[in-house]
Design an enzyme around this catalytic site. Structure first.
Site, PDB file in Angstrom:
ATOM      1  N   SER A 157      12.619 -51.881 -97.169  1.00 34.55           N
ATOM      2  CA  SER A 157      13.812 -52.476 -97.778  1.00 34.55           C
ATOM      3  C   SER A 157      13.956 -52.045 -99.232  1.00 34.55           C
ATOM      4  O   SER A 157      15.064 -51.905 -99.732  1.00 34.55           O
ATOM      5  CB  SER A 157      13.720 -53.995 -97.720  1.00 34.55           C
ATOM      6  OG  SER A 157      12.549 -54.427 -98.386  1.00 34.55           O
ATOM      7  N   LYS A 183      13.728 -46.475 -87.019  1.00 31.77           N
ATOM      8  CA  LYS A 183      14.234 -47.849 -86.808  1.00 31.77           C
ATOM      9  C   LYS A 183      14.805 -48.219 -88.160  1.00 31.77           C
ATOM     10  O   LYS A 183      14.089 -48.524 -89.105  1.00 31.77           O
ATOM     11  CB  LYS A 183      13.080 -48.772 -86.408  1.00 31.77           C
ATOM     12  CG  LYS A 183      13.492 -49.996 -85.630  1.00 31.77           C
ATOM     13  CD  LYS A 183      14.468 -50.901 -86.350  1.00 31.77           C
ATOM     14  CE  LYS A 183      13.789 -52.045 -87.052  1.00 31.77           C
ATOM     15  NZ  LYS A 183      14.701 -52.884 -87.851  1.00 31.77           N
ATOM     16  N   HIS A 185      16.426 -49.763 -91.435  1.00 31.62           N
ATOM     17  CA  HIS A 185      16.219 -51.092 -92.032  1.00 31.62           C
ATOM     18  C   HIS A 185      17.543 -51.849 -92.058  1.00 31.62           C
ATOM     19  O   HIS A 185      18.544 -51.324 -92.547  1.00 31.62           O
ATOM     20  CB  HIS A 185      15.640 -50.980 -93.448  1.00 31.62           C
ATOM     21  CG  HIS A 185      15.023 -52.270 -93.854  1.00 31.62           C
ATOM     22  ND1 HIS A 185      15.776 -53.369 -94.168  1.00 31.62           N
ATOM     23  CD2 HIS A 185      13.736 -52.669 -93.929  1.00 31.62           C
ATOM     24  CE1 HIS A 185      14.974 -54.386 -94.446  1.00 31.62           C
ATOM     25  NE2 HIS A 185      13.726 -53.984 -94.301  1.00 31.62           N
ATOM     26  N   GLY A 240       6.325 -51.789 -95.617  1.00 32.32           N
ATOM     27  CA  GLY A 240       6.920 -53.123 -95.688  1.00 32.32           C
ATOM     28  C   GLY A 240       5.861 -54.185 -95.861  1.00 32.32           C
ATOM     29  O   GLY A 240       4.844 -53.956 -96.528  1.00 32.32           O
ATOM     30  N   SER A 241       6.090 -55.316 -95.206  1.00 26.84           N
ATOM     31  CA  SER A 241       5.205 -56.472 -95.409  1.00 26.84           C
ATOM     32  C   SER A 241       3.911 -56.348 -94.609  1.00 26.84           C
ATOM     33  O   SER A 241       3.856 -55.656 -93.589  1.00 26.84           O
ATOM     34  CB  SER A 241       5.931 -57.745 -94.990  1.00 26.84           C
ATOM     35  OG  SER A 241       6.162 -57.710 -93.602  1.00 26.84           O
ATOM     36  N   GLU A 264       1.893 -48.969 -94.668  1.00 27.74           N
ATOM     37  CA  GLU A 264       1.621 -49.202 -96.094  1.00 27.74           C
ATOM     38  C   GLU A 264       2.208 -50.572 -96.395  1.00 27.74           C
ATOM     39  O   GLU A 264       3.406 -50.790 -96.213  1.00 27.74           O
ATOM     40  CB  GLU A 264       2.271 -48.080 -96.905  1.00 27.74           C
ATOM     41  CG  GLU A 264       1.853 -48.059 -98.349  1.00 27.74           C
ATOM     42  CD  GLU A 264       2.919 -48.640 -99.250  1.00 27.74           C
ATOM     43  OE1 GLU A 264       2.777 -49.829 -99.592  1.00 27.74           O
ATOM     44  OE2 GLU A 264       3.866 -47.937 -99.593  1.00 27.74           O
ATOM     45  N   CYS A 301       5.681 -51.886-104.508  1.00 27.80           N
ATOM     46  CA  CYS A 301       4.376 -52.194-103.928  1.00 27.80           C
ATOM     47  C   CYS A 301       3.261 -51.979-104.952  1.00 27.80           C
ATOM     48  O   CYS A 301       2.131 -52.409-104.735  1.00 27.80           O
ATOM     49  CB  CYS A 301       4.136 -51.366-102.683  1.00 27.80           C
ATOM     50  SG  CYS A 301       4.525 -49.644-102.912  1.00 27.80           S
ATOM     51  N   GLU A 392       0.066 -61.199-102.208  1.00 32.60           N
ATOM     52  CA  GLU A 392       1.151 -60.608-102.997  1.00 32.60           C
ATOM     53  C   GLU A 392       2.326 -61.591-103.098  1.00 32.60           C
ATOM     54  O   GLU A 392       2.737 -62.188-102.107  1.00 32.60           O
ATOM     55  CB  GLU A 392       1.621 -59.328-102.284  1.00 32.60           C
ATOM     56  CG  GLU A 392       2.767 -58.612-102.973  1.00 32.60           C
ATOM     57  CD  GLU A 392       3.303 -57.425-102.145  1.00 32.60           C
ATOM     58  OE1 GLU A 392       3.318 -57.495-100.904  1.00 32.60           O
ATOM     59  OE2 GLU A 392       3.693 -56.422-102.764  1.00 32.60           O
TER      60      GLU A 392
END
Ligand code: NAP
Length: 527
Positions: A157, A183, A185, A240-241, A264, A301, A392
């Site tokens: 995102s 895929k 976002h 992402g998460s 990641e 990140c 995080e």
């Protein structure tokens, strides 16, 4: 003009009835046009086509694939301002960031193209036969990297261009010789459609097989899950998460043929402040770190989410200066209401933990979707005992840990999970007295920084963007830089294979003049 449809190869299709809209966080409203989610039938079609395309595409020379990658970069540039406008509309990020990220995306595509042109990436290794060897003759063995198969990429995102539709993972997989299904976002599906159209134009112009690239829309988990489970898919790239990356990793492991998921994910990027550095430059450091914490509303990140020091007058001065700097920075818009809600919830949760106190916050109310930055503090002991403080908080947030002494500082670093980066702030040779702390930190991170900030990830071959779990699912690989290609290849050996039937990279004559390891010696010479 956005169609809101899916690309299965070059075919624009929208068989489904589930629609969604992207969101403009600055205007705090949905964008008007609709995106159609891919159906399961379309997922299967894309996977079937990707497998067919792979058979041809994987055989193409590095030079031919390089032409494709360079053409993608050119076609993205041709999209001009309309792409930048869509990027800003769907992300709330400023134009300057859009321009910078586009430049980075083009740079990545061109860097992979150059990497393919040198040809060395196949890591050709040749051990010639020794028929006379005793007690048994030695066979002729020749090894090189080959493409894994169709790859599914989940874009991030927070990087609608550089880590999305034609971002680092896609460029790496295409460079390796893999067909790719993105895929898309859901937060920037239209930016994704525009980039997908550029990729497909480039594919057409450079004679790539239909199905080398597909782009599927969805908001929700099903399309992504079905892609990961599809037997034709041989690897997954994800940014992402931790929640999402781990779910997809677990799902891939349930397949009858498990596949690698290169995810990641989250990181708090610890920064260790050594005492002398604080003594001499507390104010400057505070300014620098306030900028790094709030950069891009903290949606990186590599955001410095944890600052660790030994309790002292100097650390107190630093926290005071940091608080002043943080309060002076105007809050900015986050990517999406969901991300800003998660930020509010997570920072409040961190503040509620036992022994935590506030260092700096924004007292004025902020507009919808804006991030009001926060810095909090806690003792080393409390931090070690409380796992809730180790997660995080995605956004402009940092936790300062005040340790009683060097031993506690070391224990705090030892208690950390895997991280993308670690930073040491040191004066002259002060760091030499903290070797044990540095060694602990090295065990936890993928990249260690000396007297700098973790934000800002240079794209070059020596970059390592990854780290021990949960920063990534496989710390042996990088998601940034040309070595990211290694995630999507597998080594393959030919034994006693006739020279004329070998790939160019392994032939006696070395027609591509690539660097190879022949009988243990690196050389470009023919055999
Ligand atoms: P995300 O929620 O992990 O989603 C990334 C992509 O994976 C989306 O396309 C999402 O699709 C898909 N996905 C997630 N979970 C899935 C599942 N269980 N099954 C199938 N597909 C799944 O990340 P995000 O949307 O980029 O941002 C959300 C949060 O992630 C942020 O608030 C932040 O905490 C974190 N984040 C971290 C980083 C980082 O680099 N560390 C970067 C960006 C975001 P759907 O949305 O369609 O389900």
């Amino acid at each position: 003009m956005i169609s809101g449809k899916n690309y299965i190869g070059k075919l624009l299709t929208a068989k489904g009835s589930t629609k969604f809209k992207t969101f403009n966080p600055l205007l705090n409203q949905h964008n008007t046009w609709e995106i159609t989610e891919a159906t399961i039938e379309e997922v299967h079609q894309a996977a079937e086509l990707a497998a067919v395309a792979f058979k041809t595409y994987a055989q193409f020379s590095g030079k031919k694939k390089a032409t494709f990658l360079r053409a993608i970069a050119e076609e993205i540039e041709v999209l001009g301002d309309s792409l930048l406008e869509m990027y800003c509309t769907e992300s709330g990020l400023p134009l300057g960031r859009a321009i910078g990220e586009r430049g980075r995306t083009l740079g990545q595509l061109n860097a992979f193209a150059s990497h393919l042109e040198t040809g060395d990436w196949v890591e050709a290794t040749i051990d010639t036969a020794q028929p006379e060897r005793q007690p048994i003759p030695k066979v002729d063995l020749r090894k090189m990297n080959i493409a894994l198969g169709p790859v599914v990429v989940f874009g991030a995102s927070n990087f609608p261009l550089a880590f999305s539709t034609a971002g680092g993972d896609v460029a790496a997989a295409l460079a390796a010789g893999c067909s790719v299904i993105v895929k898309s976002h859901p937060m920037h599906a239209s930016t994704g459609e525009m980039v997908a159209s550029a990729v497909l134009k480039a594919a057409h112009k450079t004679g790539m097989p239909n199905g080398v690239f597909s782009n599927l829309n969805s908001k929700g988990n099903e399309v992504g899950e079905q892609l990961v489970l599809h037997p034709n898919v041989k690897a997954v790239g994800f940014t992402g998460s931790l929640h999402g990356g781990r779910a997809l990793y677990n799902l891939a492991a349930t397949r009858s043929e498990p596949i690698p998921v290169f995810a990641e994910m989250g990181s708090v990027n610890p920064v260790v402040l050594l005492p002398n550095a604080l003594k001499n430059s507390a104010k400057n450091l505070a300014k620098t770190f306030a900028g790094s914490i709030t950069l891009g509303a903290g949606q990186f990140c590599t955001n410095p989410g944890l600052i660790i020091g030994i309790a002292s007058k100097e650390l107190t001065n630093f926290t005071k200066s940091l608080a002043e700097e943080i309060r002076q920075i105007a809050p900015i818009c986050m990517l999406h209401p969901n991300i800003s809600k998660a930020f509010q919830t997570n920072k409040e949760k961190a503040l509620e933990q036992e022994g935590v106190s506030l260092i700096a916050a924004i007292s004025e109310p902020v507009p919808p979707n804006y991030a009001d930055q926060m810095v909090i503090t806690v003792s080393g002991l409390r931090f070690i005992k409380n796992p809730n403080l180790h997660h995080e908080v995605f956004g402009p947030f940092s936790l300062i840990i005040q340790c009683s002494d060097q031993t506690e500082l070391e224990a705090v670093v030892r208690s950390l999970e895997g991280q993308l980066t670690g930073t040491v702030i040191s004066d002259n040779n002060e760091v030499a007295a903290y070797t044990t702390v540095v060694n602990e930190l090295r065990q936890k991170v993928g990249r260690i920084i000396f007297n700098g900030v973790p934000t800002g990830v240079e794209v070059c071959p020596s970059m390592l963007h990854g780290g021990p779990y949960p920063a990534s699912t496989d710390s042996r690989f990088t998601a940034v830089g040309v070595d990211a290609i290694k995630r999507f290849v597998r080594p393959f050996s030919f034994q006693d294979w006739p020279n004329e039937l070998l790939p160019e990279e392994l032939k006696n004559e070395n027609p591509l003049a690539i660097l190879r390891t022949v009988n243990g010696i690196k050389t470009t010479k023919s055999l």
